[in-house]
Design an enzyme around this catalytic site. Sequence first.
Site, PDB file in Angstrom:
ATOM      1  N   ARG A   1       1.849  31.856  -7.347  1.00  0.00           N
ATOM      2  CA  ARG A   1       3.025  32.460  -6.685  1.00  0.00           C
ATOM      3  C   ARG A   1       4.053  32.913  -7.712  1.00  0.00           C
ATOM      4  NH1 ARG A   1       5.304  27.824  -3.689  1.00  0.00           N
ATOM      5  NH2 ARG A   1       7.029  29.207  -3.253  1.00  0.00           N
TER       6      ARG A   1
ATOM      7  N   ASP B   1      -1.471  22.619  -4.696  1.00  0.00           N
ATOM      8  CA  ASP B   1      -0.104  23.114  -4.936  1.00  0.00           C
ATOM      9  C   ASP B   1       0.057  23.531  -6.396  1.00  0.00           C
ATOM     10  OD1 ASP B   1       2.702  23.655  -4.257  1.00  0.00           O
ATOM     11  OD2 ASP B   1       3.114  21.982  -5.603  1.00  0.00           O
TER      12      ASP B   1
ATOM     13  N   LYS C   1       3.483  18.063  -1.725  1.00  0.00           N
ATOM     14  CA  LYS C   1       3.444  17.138  -2.871  1.00  0.00           C
ATOM     15  C   LYS C   1       4.342  15.926  -2.668  1.00  0.00           C
ATOM     16  CE  LYS C   1       6.126  20.140  -5.985  1.00  0.00           C
ATOM     17  NZ  LYS C   1       5.838  21.440  -5.358  1.00  0.00           N
TER      18      LYS C   1
ATOM     19  N   HIS D   1      14.004  16.366  -4.117  1.00  0.00           N
ATOM     20  CA  HIS D   1      13.397  17.608  -4.607  1.00  0.00           C
ATOM     21  C   HIS D   1      14.348  18.755  -4.326  1.00  0.00           C
ATOM     22  CE1 HIS D   1       9.704  19.441  -6.191  1.00  0.00           C
ATOM     23  NE2 HIS D   1      10.101  20.522  -5.538  1.00  0.00           N
TER      24      HIS D   1
ATOM     25  N   SER E   1       4.713  23.915  -0.080  1.00  0.00           N
ATOM     26  CA  SER E   1       4.598  23.475  -1.478  1.00  0.00           C
ATOM     27  C   SER E   1       5.374  22.168  -1.686  1.00  0.00           C
ATOM     28  CB  SER E   1       5.153  24.579  -2.395  1.00  0.00           C
ATOM     29  OG  SER E   1       5.392  24.097  -3.686  1.00  0.00           O
TER      30      SER E   1
END
Length: 435
Positions: free
Chosen positions: A168, A161, A187, A82, A183
Amino acid sequence: MRVYDIIYKKRNGGSLSKKEIEHMVFNYNNGAVPDYQASAFLMAVFLKGMDDEEIFNLTEAMINSGDVLDLSRFDLPSADKHSTGGVGDATSIIVAPVAASLGICVPMMVGRGLGHTGGTLDKLESIPGFRGNSDKSEFLGYLEYAGAAIIGQTAEIAPVDKKMYALRDAAACVESIPLICASIMSKKIAAGAKNLVLDVKTGSGAFMKNIGDSIELAKKMIAIGKKFNRNVSALITDMNEPLGSCAGNALELKQAIEILKGNLKNDLYELSAVLCAYMILKSGKAATLKEARAAADRQIDCGKALEKFRQIIKMQGGDPKVIDFPDKILPQAQKSVLVKALKTGYISSIDARSVGIASMMTGAGREKKEDPIDYSAGAVLYKKTGDYVKEGETVAELFYNCAAKIEEALTVMNGAYAISEQEPAKNELIKEILN
Ligand code: URA
């Protein structure tokens, strides 16, 4: 317990208890807390921060807003990667099929565009028919079939999220270490991969502008991963300049396909291959990093990664012909405007944030969470840092359908390119590696 009091306490710099954080997250998730109160809460966290215990409790509450996947049924090593968000960062689209083609289970849960950065889900949804919104059983079915799937947050896995991320984005609460940490880790932990490679961007186009903040964010995410029994590595990587040569959904997707075809070996390729090498090493599919890198290169050069991507696209409802005929299948912008060098010299930098903003102005990004996006719009950079250009020479092109902000976008793009007489020093793509 009143939500108002929780916001009030954080606004005044107080430290929230586990119960207060759980109350906020649980009630926002079930709809009892409206968006305006959740926005105020997020802004209070953005401004006042959170200590490590609060960040852990926020992450845990976000994980518990849904289910945690158990991938043991697949009997495969699992890994995910990620990024904290950048411009031109299509690495997820490249690493997922490469790793899956080596027998690694990749349960990749991704997001939409955030701030001035693009989102993997938006990029994939530029393929006609592609379904990025799947439920848990579909996600597991995909993993069973192809060993990889790339989907957005679902109503069952990290649902809160999904809501907070969009909020956001619209409420200017993105660049916050506690919020990014919770966040991403919520996930990623909920999606079940045991091994996680984090690409923590640093620089003008990143949410963390300096290396110190990027390292702090990386360390906090690694520590949270450890508490949930995840094996996490983080690479601090440069985001002063966009990765590759495109910013915009279909444009980036097409470039990723070229890389998976082995036709393009640029900085986006390089970073993808390194991130993938860490996924391969951590999954036990190679004994050394060198072997893992060679495996990543090989899967691209022999076409296996491309075939895996074709399988993923088809499985998720997308038109697999996009692999062979990207220009026919992907949406194409009707208009374009050239960006010209304002003087002669070496391009000394290209401000990634400005390129991201200009790309959003072409229609590639959202201003409000329900805004539609133009998948075909964005920027293509023909010249990058270190290139020598003559005044008036084309350095980039903006693609668009709606001209409303194109003049402004052009001005922003001109401002993004800095040109100097001296040849700039080479920028290191990978700044630090934390395990
Ligand atoms: N990616 C995420 O999933 N969340 C963030 O907050 C930033 C990047």
